[in-house]
Design a protein around this motif. Structure first.
Motif, PDB file in Angstrom:
ATOM      1  N   THR A   1      58.991 -41.690  31.581  1.00  0.00           N
ATOM      2  CA  THR A   1      60.095 -41.006  30.917  1.00  0.00           C
ATOM      3  C   THR A   1      60.811 -41.937  29.954  1.00  0.00           C
ATOM      4  O   THR A   1      61.184 -43.060  30.308  1.00  0.00           O
TER       5      THR A   1
ATOM      6  N   VAL B   1      58.663 -42.028  19.041  1.00  0.00           N
ATOM      7  CA  VAL B   1      60.093 -42.316  19.181  1.00  0.00           C
ATOM      8  C   VAL B   1      60.601 -42.884  17.863  1.00  0.00           C
ATOM      9  O   VAL B   1      60.129 -43.932  17.402  1.00  0.00           O
TER      10      VAL B   1
ATOM     11  N   ASN C   1      64.584 -37.950  26.910  1.00  0.00           N
ATOM     12  CA  ASN C   1      64.369 -36.636  27.505  1.00  0.00           C
ATOM     13  C   ASN C   1      62.894 -36.246  27.583  1.00  0.00           C
ATOM     14  O   ASN C   1      62.567 -35.111  27.914  1.00  0.00           O
ATOM     15  N   SER C   2      62.017 -37.179  27.258  1.00  0.00           N
ATOM     16  CA  SER C   2      60.583 -36.875  27.213  1.00  0.00           C
ATOM     17  C   SER C   2      59.853 -37.563  28.360  1.00  0.00           C
ATOM     18  O   SER C   2      60.063 -38.750  28.623  1.00  0.00           O
ATOM     19  N   THR C   3      58.984 -36.817  29.033  1.00  0.00           N
ATOM     20  CA  THR C   3      58.152 -37.370  30.099  1.00  0.00           C
ATOM     21  C   THR C   3      56.693 -37.018  29.830  1.00  0.00           C
ATOM     22  O   THR C   3      56.359 -35.862  29.566  1.00  0.00           O
ATOM     23  N   GLN C   4      55.843 -38.018  29.895  1.00  0.00           N
ATOM     24  CA  GLN C   4      54.407 -37.840  29.740  1.00  0.00           C
ATOM     25  C   GLN C   4      53.709 -38.354  31.001  1.00  0.00           C
ATOM     26  O   GLN C   4      54.223 -39.235  31.695  1.00  0.00           O
ATOM     27  N   TYR C   5      52.518 -37.794  31.266  1.00  0.00           N
ATOM     28  CA  TYR C   5      51.844 -38.091  32.524  1.00  0.00           C
ATOM     29  C   TYR C   5      50.451 -38.676  32.271  1.00  0.00           C
ATOM     30  O   TYR C   5      49.779 -38.355  31.290  1.00  0.00           O
TER      31      TYR C   5
ATOM     32  N   LEU D   1      53.013 -42.194  24.906  1.00  0.00           N
ATOM     33  CA  LEU D   1      54.339 -41.612  24.774  1.00  0.00           C
ATOM     34  C   LEU D   1      54.417 -40.698  23.558  1.00  0.00           C
ATOM     35  O   LEU D   1      53.628 -40.820  22.617  1.00  0.00           O
ATOM     36  N   ASP D   2      55.385 -39.803  23.580  1.00  0.00           N
ATOM     37  CA  ASP D   2      55.722 -39.075  22.363  1.00  0.00           C
ATOM     38  C   ASP D   2      56.247 -40.055  21.319  1.00  0.00           C
ATOM     39  O   ASP D   2      56.782 -41.119  21.660  1.00  0.00           O
TER      40      ASP D   2
ATOM     41  N   TYR E   1      66.447 -48.264  25.011  1.00  0.00           N
ATOM     42  CA  TYR E   1      66.057 -47.253  25.977  1.00  0.00           C
ATOM     43  C   TYR E   1      65.720 -47.907  27.316  1.00  0.00           C
ATOM     44  O   TYR E   1      65.322 -49.082  27.374  1.00  0.00           O
TER      45      TYR E   1
ATOM     46  N   GLN F   1      52.388 -43.516  18.223  1.00  0.00           N
ATOM     47  CA  GLN F   1      52.754 -43.284  19.612  1.00  0.00           C
ATOM     48  C   GLN F   1      52.413 -44.522  20.431  1.00  0.00           C
ATOM     49  O   GLN F   1      51.280 -45.010  20.415  1.00  0.00           O
TER      50      GLN F   1
END
Length: 533
Positions: free
Chosen positions: A78, A101, A81-85, A98-99, A107, A61
Motif C-alpha cells: 500500500t 506515483v 490510497n493504492s494497494t497492489q498485490y 505499484l501504480d 510516503y 511504475q
C-alpha cells in the motif's frame, strides 16, 4: 522472476596508490536465485529497499519485492490510497508493481501478508539514476576539489537520497539480493554532510561524480533524485558485460560478471569507465555500445517498466599523463566511446549523452593523475547533455564542435574544416592540436607507413578552421585529426571550444584520399569513421 535479476549493483574497489589502467582479478559472481533460500525465513523487503529511499516516479511504475515465510499467499503493498498485490512464489519471493506515483511524498509503504505487516518510511518518488564504472566514478567527494564546501553543502539537499554498494559483495555463488554480510556499504540515506562526506578514508562513500550530477540535476528538476552508486576500480568493460553482449563483438570467453540486479525501476545510468581498456582499445567501439544495449534489454525484460532505451550518459576520458606527446590508448578509447561517430547520440548509441573531460587534467592529484579532482565540471557537462537528451529540453546547447565538411585548396596549401554545418560559433584558445597524415611514395591512404605531422592554424572564422598543409606535399595529405593525445592540453586550454556552451571541441580522426584533391567535401554524420591508423 528471480532468474531475471541480471547485473547491476557493482562492487567498488580502488587502490589509491595505483594507476587505474590495469585489468584486475575479479571474483566470479553468478546469476540466479540460490541466495534466496537463506533470506525467506522472515517477512521482509529485499535488502536494496529501505527507509529514506527514492522510488521511480510516474509515468513509470516502481517495483517493490521481498520475502515471505509462506508460499502461494498474496502480499499487498500500500502506497497512499493504492494497494497492489503479488503472489509469493515457491522460493518465498513476492513482487509488486505499484501504480504510478506523481507526488514526491514522503510516503510510508506498507506490505501486509499472512506473516504480518512491514513498513518503509520517508520514501520519496523521483528519478532514480545508477552511477557506475571504475575508480573515477568511485572517486569520492572527500577526495575532490572544494571537498569541505561540497560536503557541508550536502545538508541543503534532503530530497536527494543516496545508496552505495560495498566492495565486499562478491560471491562465488549466484546472487539476487544483497544478502551476504557487508554487501551494502551505505544504506539509503538522506543527503547530508555525513552521508556525502563519508568516512575518513579516501575511498569511502560517496561518489563525487554521482553526487554532483544528482545535485546539479535536482537544481534543474526541482523534485527528488535517488542515486545508486555501484562501481569497481580497475575493471574493463568486459567485466560489466554478459556473454550475450560479448558474443556480439566476437568475444567468447566467460566474463567475470560484476553482479547486477535489474529488478528495479530507474530513469537512467551515468558511466565513467574506459581507462582499463586503454592498453587494448581496439574493440571498445563494439563492446561499449553492446554493453549499453544489453543492460537496457535486461532491465526492460525484468518487469517491463524500464524504458528499452533508457538514457545512458558517460564521461569521455580525461587526460592522464603530463607528457603531452603520448597518444596510445586514450585517444582511441575516446573515439570508440562514440562508436567512431565522434558524437552521441547516434544510430549505434541512441539516447546516449556524454561529457568530454579531456581538457581537465590534474597532474598533482594525490591519488594519481588518472583521477582528476575537478569532478564539478564533469558533472555540469553531464547534466547539460542529460537535460537535452534524457529530459528533452530544447533550449540546451550540448553538442560539441565537430567537423561536418572540409575544403581542400592545394595551391595555397590549406585545409578548411567546417564545423557543425557552418552553424557553430568557435572560440580559439591556442594554436596546438591539429595534425595531418602524410603518405609518401605510392601510398594513397593513411596507413602504418604514413606519418602524422603537426599543422598550424592559419586563421578561424565563426564556424571554420583554416589549417596550413605546408608540412606535407599537397598530393600526400590523406587525413586530419585533432586532440589525438592522452593529454591533449593543459587545464581548459585545448585549441577549440564552443563559444555558446564553452565546452571543448571533440577529438576526431578522419582519413580519405580526397584530402589531397581540390574541392569541397562532406563528412558523413550518419555513419561511423573507423580508425585506420
Amino acid at each position: 522472476m528471480m532468474h531475471l535479476f541480471f547485473a547491476l549493483f557493482v562492487l567498488c574497489i580502488a587502490d589509491a596508490n595505483r594507476q587505474d589502467v590495469m585489468e584486475m582479478s575479479m571474483p566470479d559472481i553468478a546469476i540466479g536465485p540460490t541466495d534466496i533460500q537463506h533470506s525467506n525465513k522472515n517477512f521482509k523487503f529485499a535488502a536494496y529497499y529501505g527507509d529514506h529511499m527514492v522510488l521511480q516516479r510516474a509515468p513509470k511504475q516502481a517495483v517493490v519485492w521481498g520475502y515471505h515465510p509462506f508460499t502461494y499467499v498474496y502480499v499487498g503493498v500500500t502506497v497512499g490510497n493504492s494497494t497492489q498485490y503479488g503472489l509469493v512464489n515457491t522460493q518465498g519471493v513476492w513482487s509488486v508493481i505499484l501504480d504510478p506515483v506523481e507526488g514526491p511524498g514522503p510516503y510510508n509503504i506498507t506490505a501486509h501478508g499472512l506473516a504480518g505487516e512491514i513498513t518503509l518510511t520517508d520514501v520519496l518518488f523521483g528519478d532514480v539514476w545508477v552511477c557506475s564504472g571504475q575508480s573515477n566514478m568511485e572517486f569520492t567527494v572527500r577526495m575532490g576539489n572544494n571537498a569541505s564546501e561540497e560536503i557541508q553543502d550536502a545538508d541543503n539537499f534532503p530530497n536527494i537520497r543516496v545508496f552505495t554498494v560495498n566492495q565486499r559483495a562478491g560471491s562465488s555463488t549466484p546472487l539476487s539480493d544483497f544478502t551476504i554480510k557487508n554487501s551494502i556499504k551505505q544504506y539509503w540515506s538522506v543527503a547530508s554532510n555525513t552521508s556525502i562526506g563519508g568516512t575518513d578514508r579516501d575511498w569511502g562513500y560517496f561518489s563525487a561524480v554521482c553526487w554532483l550530477y544528482g545535485k546539479y540535476l535536482y537544481q534543474k528538476l526541482g523534485y527528488p533524485v535517488g542515486l545508486v552508486n555501484t562501481c569497481w576500480g580497475g575493471t574493463p568493460v568486459e567485466a560489466w558485460s554478459s556473454p550475450d553482449a560479448l558474443f556480439k563483438c566476437g568475444l567468447f570467453r566467460t566474463p567475470h560478471d560484476t553482479g547486477k540486479n535489474s529488478n528495479m525501476t530507474i530513469y537512467g545510468v551515468i558511466w565513467y569507465q574506459g581507462e582499463s581498456n586503454a592498453p587494448s582499445p581496439h574493440n571498445y567501439n563494439c563492446t561499449f555500445p553492446s554493453m549499453i544495449s544489453d543492460w537496457r534489454a535486461k532491465f526492460h525484460s525484468s518487469h517491463g517498466q524500464n524504458d528499452p532505451s533508457f538514457p545512458f550518459g558517460f564521461v569521455m576520458l580525461g587526460a592522464n599523463e603530463a607528457d603531452m606527446t603520448k597518444f596510445d590508448g586514450f585517444p582511441e578509447i575516446r573515439w570508440h566511446q562514440t562508436a567512431d561517430f565522434g558524437y552521441v547520440p547516434n544510430s549505434k548509441m541512441v539516447n546516449t549523452f556524454m561529457a568530454n573531460a579531456m581538457d581537465l587534467p590534474d597532474f598533482l592529484n594525490s591519488v594519481g593523475s588518472i583521477h582528476p579532482g575537478d569532478k564539478q565540471d564533469v558533472a555540469r557537462r553531464l547534466v547539460n547533455a542529460s537535460l537535452a537528451v534524457a529530459y528533452h529540453h530544447t533550449d540546451i546547447v550540448y553538442q560539441a564542435p565537430l567537423p561536418t565538411g572540409y575544403k581542400v585548396d592545394t595551391e595555397p596549401r590549406t585545409l578548411e574544416l567546417v564545423y557543425n554545418n557552418g552553424s557553430e560559433a568557435l572560440q580559439l584558445r591556442n594554436n596546438v592540436g591539429f595534425e595531418i597524415c602524410c603518405s609518401y611514395g605510392n601510398v594513397t591512404e593513411c596507413d602504418d607507413q604514413s606519418w602524422w605531422v603537426h599543422t598550424s592554424i592559419n586563421r578561424i572564422t565563426p564556424s571554420t578552421v583554416i589549417l596550413s598543409t605546408a608540412t606535407c606535399p599537397a598530393k600526400n595529405v590523406t587525413g586530419v585529426r585533432y586532440a589525438w593525445r592522452v593529454t591533449p592540453c593543459s587545464f581548459k586550454e585545448c585549441a577549440l571550444y564552443s563559444f555558446l556552451s564553452t565546452f571543448p571541441a571533440s577529438p576526431f580522426l578522419y582519413t580519405n584520399t580526397t584530402f589531397s584533391r581540390d574541392g569541397s567535401y562532406t563528412i558523413s554524420r550518419t555513419q561511423p569513421h573507423p580508425i585506420t591508423k
